[in-house]
Motif scaffolding. Structure first.
Motif, PDB file in Angstrom:
ATOM      1  N   TRP A  36       0.955  -1.350   0.068  1.00  0.00           N
ATOM      2  CA  TRP A  36       0.003   0.094  -0.060  1.00  0.00           C
ATOM      3  C   TRP A  36       0.935   1.308  -0.145  1.00  0.00           C
ATOM      4  O   TRP A  36       1.965   1.216   0.333  1.00  0.00           O
ATOM      5  N   MET A  37       0.113   2.416  -0.211  1.00  0.00           N
ATOM      6  CA  MET A  37       1.053   3.535  -0.239  1.00  0.00           C
ATOM      7  C   MET A  37       0.044   4.815   0.136  1.00  0.00           C
ATOM      8  O   MET A  37      -1.444   4.438  -0.083  1.00  0.00           O
ATOM      9  N   ARG A  38       0.538   5.702   0.509  1.00  0.00           N
ATOM     10  CA  ARG A  38      -0.393   7.067   0.948  1.00  0.00           C
ATOM     11  C   ARG A  38      -0.542   7.779  -0.157  1.00  0.00           C
ATOM     12  O   ARG A  38       0.314   8.063  -1.204  1.00  0.00           O
ATOM     13  N   ALA A  39      -1.754   8.546  -0.308  1.00  0.00           N
ATOM     14  CA  ALA A  39      -2.073   9.199  -1.230  1.00  0.00           C
ATOM     15  C   ALA A  39      -1.116  10.414  -1.446  1.00  0.00           C
ATOM     16  O   ALA A  39      -0.502  10.802  -0.328  1.00  0.00           O
ATOM     17  N   GLY A  46       5.473   9.905  -2.713  1.00  0.00           N
ATOM     18  CA  GLY A  46       4.637   8.987  -2.015  1.00  0.00           C
ATOM     19  C   GLY A  46       5.463   7.826  -1.580  1.00  0.00           C
ATOM     20  O   GLY A  46       6.096   7.373  -2.091  1.00  0.00           O
ATOM     21  N   ALA A  48       5.617   4.090   0.158  1.00  0.00           N
ATOM     22  CA  ALA A  48       5.072   2.931  -0.218  1.00  0.00           C
ATOM     23  C   ALA A  48       5.474   1.912   0.842  1.00  0.00           C
ATOM     24  O   ALA A  48       6.679   2.100   1.398  1.00  0.00           O
ATOM     25  N   ALA A 119      -1.662   9.967  -6.829  1.00  0.00           N
ATOM     26  CA  ALA A 119      -2.145   9.015  -6.222  1.00  0.00           C
ATOM     27  C   ALA A 119      -3.624   9.232  -5.505  1.00  0.00           C
ATOM     28  O   ALA A 119      -3.272   9.737  -4.029  1.00  0.00           O
ATOM     29  N   SER A 124      -4.755   2.459  -7.397  1.00  0.00           N
ATOM     30  CA  SER A 124      -3.735   1.670  -7.241  1.00  0.00           C
ATOM     31  C   SER A 124      -2.567   1.990  -8.088  1.00  0.00           C
ATOM     32  O   SER A 124      -2.613   2.585  -9.053  1.00  0.00           O
ATOM     33  N   VAL A 125      -1.334   1.879  -7.784  1.00  0.00           N
ATOM     34  CA  VAL A 125      -0.143   2.158  -8.315  1.00  0.00           C
ATOM     35  C   VAL A 125       0.724   0.908  -8.659  1.00  0.00           C
ATOM     36  O   VAL A 125       0.906   0.433  -7.883  1.00  0.00           O
ATOM     37  N   VAL A 143      -3.827   2.450  -2.920  1.00  0.00           N
ATOM     38  CA  VAL A 143      -3.640   3.981  -2.269  1.00  0.00           C
ATOM     39  C   VAL A 143      -4.544   4.190  -1.107  1.00  0.00           C
ATOM     40  O   VAL A 143      -5.726   3.831  -1.121  1.00  0.00           O
TER      41      VAL A 143
END
Length: 158
Positions: A36-39, A46, A48, A119, A124-125, A143
């Motif tokens: 996951w990652m932060r917006a 960002g 991850a 994001a 998703s990224v 995200v």
């Protein structure tokens, strides 16, 4: 169809099983859990986070990461410098044989620098992690909100 063309096709078909086998991950590779990652805003950076679980009998190392969604991707850790927390790059992240390492806010993490687009939470990224032994492992980062402390459903995870 001419004889040389038939021979070329037959040779290619004979090599196909070897090519498929070469693309299969070796047994006991590295599993990626809860990526996951932060917006973050377009052009921004960002963080991850994820867990790397080495199911093999040999240690491995995360040596790099890449994403078409960012200008650069870096491996980082967070260190205390007096009363200030600072991020600093690391060359690799060790993943012990039969063990795991969790990348989380305030510790080891992956930085996506210069995002091509924002994001947004719920999107998703793509990210590809490259290991010394396991090779390239593609993942999708879910995200979360900008201040999230964990993946969805794990908001209190630290």
């Amino acid at each position: 169809m001419s004889i040389p063309r038939r021979a070329a096709i037959a040779a290619a078909l004979a090599l196909a099983p070897a090519l498929v086998a070469a693309q299969q991950p070796p047994p006991g590779g590295v599993a990626v859990e809860q990526p996951w990652m932060r917006a973050a805003i377009q052009g921004g950076t960002g963080g991850a986070f994820l867990t790397l679980r080495n199911t093999g009998s040999q240690p491995d190392r995360l040596v790099s990461a890449s994403s078409p969604a960012a200008r650069a991707v870096e491996l980082h850790t967070t260190v205390r410098d007096g009363d200030v927390m600072r991020m600093q790059p690391v060359q690799a992240i060790e993943v012990p044989a039969g063990g795991s390492v969790t990348l989380r806010p305030g510790g080891l993490h992956v930085m996506l620098v210069g995002l091509a687009q924002a994001a947004q939470p719920g999107s998703s990224v793509p990210l590809t992690l490259t290991f010394e032994r396991a090779g390239a492992v593609p993942v999708q980062l879910a995200v979360q909100a900008a201040g999230a402390s964990g993946p969805a459903g794990h908001a209190n995870q630290h």
